[in-house]
Design an enzyme around this catalytic site. Sequence first.
Site: not given
Length: 578
Positions: A238, A260
Amino acid sequence: MNVERHKTDILILGTGGAGLFAALHAHKANPDLDITIVSKGLLGKCGCTRMVQGGYNVALNPGDSVERHFMDTIEGGKWLPHQALAWTLVSTAIERIHELENEIGCFFDRNPDGTLHGKAFAGQTFDRTVHKGDLTGIEIINRLMEQVWARPAIRHLEEHRAVALIPATDGALAGALLIDVRNGEFKFVAAQAVLLATGGGPTMYRYHTPSGDKSMDGLAMALRFGLPLRDMEMVQFHPTGLLAGPDTRMTGTVLEEGLRGSGGHLLNGAMHRFMSDYDPKLERATRDVVSRAIYAEMRAGRTTKNGGVYIKMSHLGPERVAKEFKGMVDRCRDCGFDLAGGLVEVVPTAHYFMGGVVCEVDTATERPGLFVAGEDASGMHGANRLGGNGVANSTVFGGIAGDVMPHWIAREKPGHRDPDANILDAEMARALHPFGQKYGDLNALREKLLNAMWDDVGVVRDRAGLERGLAAIDAIATELLATGVADAGRRFNLTWHDWLNLRSLTEISRVIALAALKRENSRGAHFRSDFPEPGDLSASWFTMAQQSQHGIEIGERPVEFTHVKPGETLIRDQIAAE
Ligand SMILES: Cc1cc2nc3c(=O)[nH]c(=O)nc-3n(C[C@H](O)[C@H](O)[C@H](O)COP(=O)(O)OP(=O)(O)OC[C@H]3O[C@@H](n4cnc5c(N)ncnc54)[C@H](O)[C@@H]3O)c2cc1C
């Protein structure tokens, strides 16, 4: 050797989303069956389903479709997923989310018109991630736990660690060997069917997100039991693990994808928004792409104080960020960072394991009576898991396993078998190995493994690094066997369990490195700097690892394009309409 003996009809190893769903479905399918769930930790408090932040992918919106979710999964997985498994995942997610709401009692966030809100997640062409704020897993696991507690017929063995799958003398599955962590005694549980749902968990990297109880035990047990493991080179990093300094367990914990997805920026140490140098999708590129970009910035020395990069959210408005990402903002504040208004240091962190036991769409493995679901299973995600497809995977296939096992028992009538006494004894002796060794520094050994995996079997790989990594893993394995827990007692001996964790992690690290050496191309989470091209998509193959008398053998098998071929799409009509 002393071992307490128990019997149950269905034995479920693991109490995450997969294990608990399986228990509830199996109980519904046949309430007369005796079901026992086992977890290394406490019910509802262990495993990664509780840690799910961002949410659950499901195509509910009329503008979305199962086909679109499927194509995102296949393309995100770089054409390596087992397509029938991926199709089952995306299509069954719809009934499972309704079940979570209407039968299990979860509340998810809603739009003003009352429909479920779907948030944006990277790598997806539709905002389909259903959530409860940014701490979705707590809602899911708490409600599942209450449902299990409300059914006293489902028995729990909490703080029990499974150490081996045990066959009968004819080779058929007899049950599993457990250690009761509280008193250190062994239990053998004979079962007609066993579900492996211990949740993978790549905790062998310097930076990692999964819960501390996860140490690849299920895959280590499956390997020793002779089962084939698929896609073992595929470790998902991640991109935004919190970098809170060297001496806190908060370092490595994840800051969710939605940051994001909703427009967060990544900046390097020179305050440059670098994603434009790597991918036109910028921060919304898939996890593998963003992780590699951050890693490249780190290698080039363009880092923050602690050696990572920054995530910046303040341009979206600190109030909005504080409202939409309350959990993340609180977590960062606890570590001294201001996520809503300032900058937070992040680093790629090992998050999810796409590899696992080979299984059918009904969760059956190649050994009759042994089923697998959740992160222990493989094939659904191929080279890359989409954020939001993890908890969907564990609840979808956990439920299927729960539906299937009672029918399998009714049809096959396997009954209960006696374990092969020699194998049972050997497995107990194997688990007790460290008691006969001189006390040693287990933590230093663990650090060695974390560093070897991060440096040489991590985000970017090449032959020389993988060979160095393998040599380091072998040396650690040898040192581990000579490292003991001295004559300490077995009762709640966490050093013993750390030792057992490290052995599972070392064994599976070795398979990861071997599978990574085998794949001389770059797909999704697996990137070889010496073979950066993906290879011919239409001739895609996946790795298959199996223990033989000669050691671990890594083979390759062709991907079957049962639903769609590279270059084709199932959503042409939708694309034309847009
Ligand atoms: C921080 C974080 C955030 C995440 N966010 C998301 C997200 O937003 N969306 C998403 O889709 N996915 C997310 N994931 C991934 C998701 O959590 C997992 O894919 C999923 O929960 C796995 O479910 P599971 O049932 O297979 O395993 P888990 O929920 O991890 O459960 C594993 C169980 O097995 C038990 N166990 C382990 N070893 C043994 C043993 N030897 N003996 C007995 N029991 C054992 C554990 O104690 C636990 O009960 C996230 C993961 C993390 C770590």
